[in-house]
Enzyme design. Structure first.
Site, PDB file in Angstrom:
ATOM      1  N   HIS A 166       3.049  -6.730   2.471  1.00  0.00           N
ATOM      2  CA  HIS A 166       2.135  -7.676   3.123  1.00  0.00           C
ATOM      3  C   HIS A 166       2.234  -9.003   2.376  1.00  0.00           C
ATOM      4  O   HIS A 166       2.118  -9.027   1.148  1.00  0.00           O
ATOM      5  CB  HIS A 166       0.679  -7.202   3.009  1.00  0.00           C
ATOM      6  CG  HIS A 166       0.358  -5.926   3.726  1.00  0.00           C
ATOM      7  ND1 HIS A 166      -0.255  -5.916   4.965  1.00  0.00           N
ATOM      8  CD2 HIS A 166       0.542  -4.632   3.386  1.00  0.00           C
ATOM      9  CE1 HIS A 166      -0.445  -4.658   5.349  1.00  0.00           C
ATOM     10  NE2 HIS A 166       0.026  -3.857   4.406  1.00  0.00           N
ATOM     11  N   HIS A 223       6.624  -1.624   3.686  1.00  0.00           N
ATOM     12  CA  HIS A 223       6.426  -3.019   4.055  1.00  0.00           C
ATOM     13  C   HIS A 223       5.661  -3.741   2.952  1.00  0.00           C
ATOM     14  O   HIS A 223       4.799  -3.157   2.301  1.00  0.00           O
ATOM     15  CB  HIS A 223       5.669  -3.152   5.387  1.00  0.00           C
ATOM     16  CG  HIS A 223       4.437  -2.313   5.480  1.00  0.00           C
ATOM     17  ND1 HIS A 223       4.473  -0.953   5.728  1.00  0.00           N
ATOM     18  CD2 HIS A 223       3.131  -2.618   5.338  1.00  0.00           C
ATOM     19  CE1 HIS A 223       3.249  -0.476   5.742  1.00  0.00           C
ATOM     20  NE2 HIS A 223       2.406  -1.464   5.503  1.00  0.00           N
ATOM     21  N   VAL A 278       1.095   2.794   7.977  1.00  0.00           N
ATOM     22  CA  VAL A 278       2.410   2.866   8.628  1.00  0.00           C
ATOM     23  C   VAL A 278       3.416   3.288   7.561  1.00  0.00           C
ATOM     24  O   VAL A 278       3.615   2.575   6.562  1.00  0.00           O
ATOM     25  CB  VAL A 278       2.813   1.508   9.246  1.00  0.00           C
ATOM     26  CG1 VAL A 278       4.216   1.599   9.835  1.00  0.00           C
ATOM     27  CG2 VAL A 278       1.811   1.082  10.327  1.00  0.00           C
ATOM     28  N   ASN A 284       0.860  -1.173   0.000  1.00  0.00           N
ATOM     29  CA  ASN A 284       0.000   0.000   0.000  1.00  0.00           C
ATOM     30  C   ASN A 284       0.903   1.231   0.000  1.00  0.00           C
ATOM     31  O   ASN A 284       1.871   1.294   0.757  1.00  0.00           O
ATOM     32  CB  ASN A 284      -0.895  -0.004   1.235  1.00  0.00           C
ATOM     33  CG  ASN A 284      -1.852  -1.186   1.245  1.00  0.00           C
ATOM     34  OD1 ASN A 284      -2.344  -1.595   0.198  1.00  0.00           O
ATOM     35  ND2 ASN A 284      -2.115  -1.733   2.416  1.00  0.00           N
TER      36      ASN A 284
END
Ligand code: 5GP
Ligand code: ZN
Length: 119
Positions: A107, A105, A101, A92
């Site tokens: 997922h 990252h 956040v 995202n």
């Protein structure tokens, strides 16, 4: 605060061991851990140890890091037995992308059928 960490970033704290979190993958560049609020039977987050806010902040000199992130994600899919049935890797980016956040990252979601398009 410096280039590679940000004192108020929760994922920097996890990467540095300042918030006790079980790491399911750990090398010099990248680590991974379970998502706090899992959206699938398997829901891991794979992060660079360096503080990079979002995917759009990746630069050409970080190709090795980007490769490592995806290699770790694929290794984790195998290790957790979802590689044959399939899984989803999601990044995202930004507010409209649903990023909450601001430490890059990936997922890794697996263990159930993933609908398309995502919400
Ligand atoms: P985003 O919406 O930015 O793509 O994803 C952030 C993810 O981080 C969410 O799925 C959320 O559940 C997870 N998360 C937020 N805070 C923590 C935390 O302190 N520990 C863990 N393990 N996951 C977190
Ligand atoms: Zn960070």
């Amino acid at each position: 605060m410096n280039d590679s960490s940000q004192s108020d970033c929760i994922f920097c704290k996890i990467a540095k061991g300042e918030i006790p979190t079980e790491l399911v993958y750990d090398d010099e560049l990248v680590c991974a851990f379970k998502d706090l609020n899992p959206q699938a039977p398997l829901h891991l987050l794979v992060i660079p140890k360096e503080h990079i806010p979002k995917i759009g902040d990746m630069t050409e000199d970080k190709q090795a890091l980007l490769a490592r992130l995806f290699t770790a994600a694929n290794e984790l899919a195998k290790k957790n037995g979802v590689d044959q049935d399939g899984y989803r890797l999601v990044i995202n980016s930004g507010d409209n992308g649903g990023q909450t956040v601001y430490h890059l990252h990936i997922h890794l979601l697996g263990g159930r059928f993933m609908k398309w398009p995502p919400g």
